[in-house]
Design an enzyme around this catalytic site. Structure first.
Site, PDB file in Angstrom:
ATOM      1  N   LYS A 216      30.454  16.674  44.622  1.00 50.77           N
ATOM      2  CA  LYS A 216      30.249  15.238  44.793  1.00 50.77           C
ATOM      3  C   LYS A 216      28.841  14.977  45.340  1.00 50.77           C
ATOM      4  O   LYS A 216      28.336  15.715  46.186  1.00 50.77           O
ATOM      5  CB  LYS A 216      31.289  14.659  45.756  1.00 50.77           C
ATOM      6  CG  LYS A 216      32.724  14.725  45.245  1.00 50.77           C
ATOM      7  CD  LYS A 216      32.943  13.812  44.043  1.00 50.77           C
ATOM      8  CE  LYS A 216      34.396  13.724  43.654  1.00 50.77           C
ATOM      9  NZ  LYS A 216      35.200  12.896  44.557  1.00 50.77           N
ATOM     10  N   GLN A 276      42.877  23.891  50.396  1.00 57.54           N
ATOM     11  CA  GLN A 276      42.389  23.434  49.096  1.00 57.54           C
ATOM     12  C   GLN A 276      41.157  24.262  48.760  1.00 57.54           C
ATOM     13  O   GLN A 276      40.521  24.826  49.658  1.00 57.54           O
ATOM     14  CB  GLN A 276      42.044  21.951  49.141  1.00 57.54           C
ATOM     15  CG  GLN A 276      41.028  21.601  50.210  1.00 57.54           C
ATOM     16  CD  GLN A 276      41.123  20.159  50.647  1.00 57.54           C
ATOM     17  OE1 GLN A 276      42.198  19.594  50.757  1.00 57.54           O
ATOM     18  NE2 GLN A 276      39.961  19.550  50.904  1.00 57.54           N
ATOM     19  N   ASP A 311      36.404  17.752  42.983  1.00 55.54           N
ATOM     20  CA  ASP A 311      35.729  18.964  43.467  1.00 55.54           C
ATOM     21  C   ASP A 311      36.676  19.946  44.128  1.00 55.54           C
ATOM     22  O   ASP A 311      36.228  20.970  44.662  1.00 55.54           O
ATOM     23  CB  ASP A 311      34.602  18.600  44.424  1.00 55.54           C
ATOM     24  CG  ASP A 311      35.059  17.718  45.586  1.00 55.54           C
ATOM     25  OD1 ASP A 311      36.170  17.144  45.495  1.00 55.54           O
ATOM     26  OD2 ASP A 311      34.312  17.612  46.568  1.00 55.54           O
ATOM     27  N   ASP A 347      44.350  19.648  57.804  1.00 59.56           N
ATOM     28  CA  ASP A 347      44.090  18.575  56.855  1.00 59.56           C
ATOM     29  C   ASP A 347      45.330  18.306  56.005  1.00 59.56           C
ATOM     30  O   ASP A 347      45.845  19.205  55.326  1.00 59.56           O
ATOM     31  CB  ASP A 347      42.908  18.978  55.967  1.00 59.56           C
ATOM     32  CG  ASP A 347      42.369  17.839  55.145  1.00 59.56           C
ATOM     33  OD1 ASP A 347      41.765  16.940  55.730  1.00 59.56           O
ATOM     34  OD2 ASP A 347      42.557  17.869  53.908  1.00 59.56           O
ATOM     35  N   ASN A 348      45.826  17.064  56.056  1.00 55.21           N
ATOM     36  CA  ASN A 348      46.928  16.622  55.192  1.00 55.21           C
ATOM     37  C   ASN A 348      48.121  17.588  55.150  1.00 55.21           C
ATOM     38  O   ASN A 348      48.558  17.995  54.062  1.00 55.21           O
ATOM     39  CB  ASN A 348      46.422  16.400  53.763  1.00 55.21           C
ATOM     40  CG  ASN A 348      45.507  15.201  53.664  1.00 55.21           C
ATOM     41  OD1 ASN A 348      45.729  14.175  54.298  1.00 55.21           O
ATOM     42  ND2 ASN A 348      44.465  15.332  52.866  1.00 55.21           N
ATOM     43  N   GLU A 376      46.752  16.168  60.753  1.00 53.01           N
ATOM     44  CA  GLU A 376      46.105  14.969  60.221  1.00 53.01           C
ATOM     45  C   GLU A 376      47.045  14.384  59.173  1.00 53.01           C
ATOM     46  O   GLU A 376      46.844  14.514  57.968  1.00 53.01           O
ATOM     47  CB  GLU A 376      44.733  15.315  59.621  1.00 53.01           C
ATOM     48  CG  GLU A 376      43.915  14.082  59.274  1.00 53.01           C
ATOM     49  CD  GLU A 376      43.603  13.969  57.788  1.00 53.01           C
ATOM     50  OE1 GLU A 376      42.919  13.013  57.405  1.00 53.01           O
ATOM     51  OE2 GLU A 376      44.051  14.830  57.003  1.00 53.01           O
ATOM     52  N   LYS A 486      30.209  12.840  54.933  1.00 53.16           N
ATOM     53  CA  LYS A 486      30.980  13.816  54.169  1.00 53.16           C
ATOM     54  C   LYS A 486      30.178  14.367  52.991  1.00 53.16           C
ATOM     55  O   LYS A 486      30.471  15.466  52.503  1.00 53.16           O
ATOM     56  CB  LYS A 486      32.270  13.173  53.637  1.00 53.16           C
ATOM     57  CG  LYS A 486      33.287  12.843  54.707  1.00 53.16           C
ATOM     58  CD  LYS A 486      34.593  12.352  54.117  1.00 53.16           C
ATOM     59  CE  LYS A 486      34.446  11.011  53.433  1.00 53.16           C
ATOM     60  NZ  LYS A 486      35.761  10.498  52.953  1.00 53.16           N
ATOM     61  N   TYR A 487      29.181  13.607  52.534  1.00 51.93           N
ATOM     62  CA  TYR A 487      28.463  13.984  51.318  1.00 51.93           C
ATOM     63  C   TYR A 487      26.971  14.209  51.529  1.00 51.93           C
ATOM     64  O   TYR A 487      26.258  14.506  50.573  1.00 51.93           O
ATOM     65  CB  TYR A 487      28.656  12.898  50.246  1.00 51.93           C
ATOM     66  CG  TYR A 487      30.099  12.536  50.043  1.00 51.93           C
ATOM     67  CD1 TYR A 487      30.976  13.420  49.415  1.00 51.93           C
ATOM     68  CD2 TYR A 487      30.597  11.313  50.501  1.00 51.93           C
ATOM     69  CE1 TYR A 487      32.318  13.091  49.245  1.00 51.93           C
ATOM     70  CE2 TYR A 487      31.930  10.975  50.324  1.00 51.93           C
ATOM     71  CZ  TYR A 487      32.797  11.868  49.709  1.00 51.93           C
ATOM     72  OH  TYR A 487      34.120  11.543  49.534  1.00 51.93           O
TER      73      TYR A 487
END
Length: 603
Positions: A216, A276, A311, A347-348, A376, A486-487
């Site tokens: 990204k 992930q 991504d 995360d998640n 989270e 984040k990017y």
């Protein structure tokens, strides 16, 4: 149904409604080291016998049971406590029995009070129980004798308590992207300042290599420019996967030095654990069976419509090699534990296998019992509570979206109902969440939310940039930041205008035990809709003006149940100012987004 095969009749004593008990004992209640576990139950028996009861407790695996007496509160209710002194699982149960000595004395006293004349039979019963003597002798001997013999004994089921360290319940978190501070070496230089500000935990987003395939670009652009650094959550590249470090941040030795520096200054390093993989993660080639594929054979990237994460790929928890996948993920956590990490922001987790989490957390804690897991999880209540039950130490909450008085009242009462297992962490913002309240309210909104987060919840956090009141969204109505970190890499410093307030709040939090627990919060009534007030224990009252635009006046009601004198002095711990409060109605006037953190002098 009672068994009729025993030579002895079944116990006649009933032990019911034993607490703490989670889902009929399927899950443990939560405590931290040094806590006193409050045990309650209904204990009764047919007839008029006097009963005694104890709570028996031990650390799981210990052969020796310890005991503490339970007190009869009336109407068959009993209560008591025991203290947990070590990490890990503890077990407890209730044992109750008939006290024939107290029963005899009670019956004889009632007969004497009723002026019953002939007590010859009763005296013979007393001599059989106590031996020769007078009623006063028997009354004096009854308490000790009643603890030794336990006729008619009944025992409850054995329940468990999961005991963690204090940081699982209480702590101030700060989140930063290491690449925006010059890598691990630059972050290490911030550790003394973070300690001065009173932060207990420094949370780092993923520190691993970042994939280049489908990377990204700035502001989540689908096509990255050559210089774009990508999202840290697109984990994995030629340099390695979840157990590797992005070369721009430093080496494993540099990371070890950062952890050691944190330990020296009392600032714990927490890592992100995100299950992930970027398309370039080594697991894609080594274990293709761990990933979801469409019927045409193509890999399915992560989606949460309308959001798309081109991504990254999610793993397949229904893989035929699920055991290998579980072991590999566990090994990642263990690897970082071996390098001094004892806190993970997950995360998640609500999109992953619940049985997997229960297994992983138990396995990791069997090796590193002090490990903390922060969920989270922004999802449905049943899942949020279940993650807490199966071992997550604490969780993000919907605090960020609760900004009106009515929303906060409903939210706090809900969390109070969950407090046996669920520990909240009130992050005032995250790298993903910029609420419109902050966008529209400016600095007063940031101050109000900071005070609420730091005083309502024992654990709270802020993401880097909050202290600068960063509040520009990528577009109107979006919760994404413009030029999101984040990017892209930013140039960060710990020098924002809100840091003095942050430091003072953290100082108060460490000095006031009432702020280190959640279950002691009690909402206070106000007449209007803009001042939100609550008490923590019997020592503190917090009042916040939720209006970031206008000064507001209102009345805060201090209920007589607090037990304070009609009038009492209070000190605002934020400003040092003193006021006179009273039981009943108290006038409060506050500027936009401003607050009182009042210490009640009589507490």
């Amino acid at each position: 149904m009672p068994s009729l095969s025993s030579k002895q009749p079944p116990p006649r004593i009933q032990v019911q409604n034993l607490r703490p008990q989670i889902d009929c004992g399927r899950y443990p209640a939560k405590q931290t080291v040094g806590d006193r576990v409050e045990v309650t139950a209904d204990i009764f028996k047919d007839g008029h016998d006097q009963l005694r009861a104890v709570v028996r407790y031990r650390r799981a695996g210990s052969r020796r049971w310890l005991e503490r007496p339970l007190e009869a509160l009336g109407n068959d209710a009993w209560a008591g406590t025991f203290q947990v002194s070590e990490l890990g699982r503890w077990q407890f149960s209730i044992e109750a029995w008939v006290d024939p000595y107290a029963t005899f004395v009670d019956e004889l006293d009632r007969k004497i009070a009723a002026e019953q004349v002939d007590l010859t039979g009763e005296v013979s019963e007393g001599e059989a129980l106590f031996g020769p003597g007078e009623l006063e002798d028997w009354r004096a001997a009854a308490p000790e004798l009643g603890t030794k013999n336990r006729p008619g004994k009944a025992c409850s089921a054995v329940l468990e308590v999961d005991v963690e360290r204090e940081q699982a319940r209480f702590g101030s978190w700060y989140e930063l992207f290491p690449r925006s501070f010059g890598g691990f070496a630059g972050v290490e230089r911030q550790i003394p300042r973070l300690a001065e500000l009173g932060f207990d935990v420094l949370y780092l987003p993923p520190i691993h290599p970042i994939g280049t395939t489908n990377r990204k670009g700035k502001n989540n652009a689908l096509v990255a420019a050559a210089a774009d650094v990508g999202s840290p959550w697109a984990i994995g590249g030629p340099e390695g996967g979840h157990d590797a470090i992005h070369p721009d941040l430093g080496t494993l030795a540099d990371f070890d030095r950062l952890v050691a520096a944190g330990q020296e200054h009392g600032v714990e390093i927490a890592l992100d654990f995100a299950i992930q993989c970027s398309p370039d993660h080594p697991w894609l080639e080594e274990h293709p069976e761990w990933f979801n594929r469409r019927p045409d054979g193509t890999l399915k990237y992560a989606e949460n419509p309308p959001k798309k994460y081109q991504d990254i790929y999610n793993v397949n928890f229904d893989s035929e090699d699920w055991r290998g996948l579980w072991d590999a993920l566990r090994d990642v956590v263990v690897h970082w534990c071996e390098h001094g990490v004892r806190a993970f922001r997950v995360d998640n987790p609500h999109t992953k296998s619940v049985p997997f989490w229960e297994w992983l957390i138990a396995d990791v804690r069997s090796r590193f019992p002090e490990t903390i897991f922060l969920a989270e999880a922004f999802t449905r209540p049943a899942m949020m509570r279940t993650l807490a039950k199966i071992g997550f130490s604490q969780s993000y909450t919907y605090f960020t979206w609760k900004n009106t008085k009515a929303e906060l009242v409903e939210f706090v009462e809900l969390l109070r109902d969950w407090s046996e297992t669920y520990r909240p962490n009130f992050f005032a913002n995250t790298q993903d969440i910029l609420h419109e309240y902050l966008v529209e309210g400016g600095r007063p909104a940031f101050e109000a939310r900071l005070v609420l987060a730091a005083t309502l919840s024992p654990s709270y956090g802020i993401y880097s940039g909050y202290e600068h009141c960063e509040n520009v969204p990528v577009r109107a109505g979006s919760e994404e930041y413009l030029d999101s970190e984040k990017y892209e890499t930013k140039k960060r410093k710990l020098d924002g205008p809100l840091l003095p307030l942050v430091a003072r709040l953290n100082q108060i939090r460490h000095a006031e035990p009432a702020l280190q627990r959640f279950e002691n919060v009690r909402l206070l009534e106000t007449d209007g809709e803009y001042l939100f007030a609550f008490a923590k224990g019997r020592s503190l009252v917090v009042v916040v003006n939720l209006d970031p635009h206008l000064a507001r006046e209102d009345v805060v009601h201090l209920p007589p149940a607090f037990g304070f004198p009609p009038e009492l002095p209070v000190e605002d711990l934020l400003t040092g100012e003193s006021y006179r409060w009273r039981t009943g109605r108290n006038y409060v006037g506050l500027g936009p987004g401003q607050s009182h953190v009042l210490k009640l002098a009589a507490a």
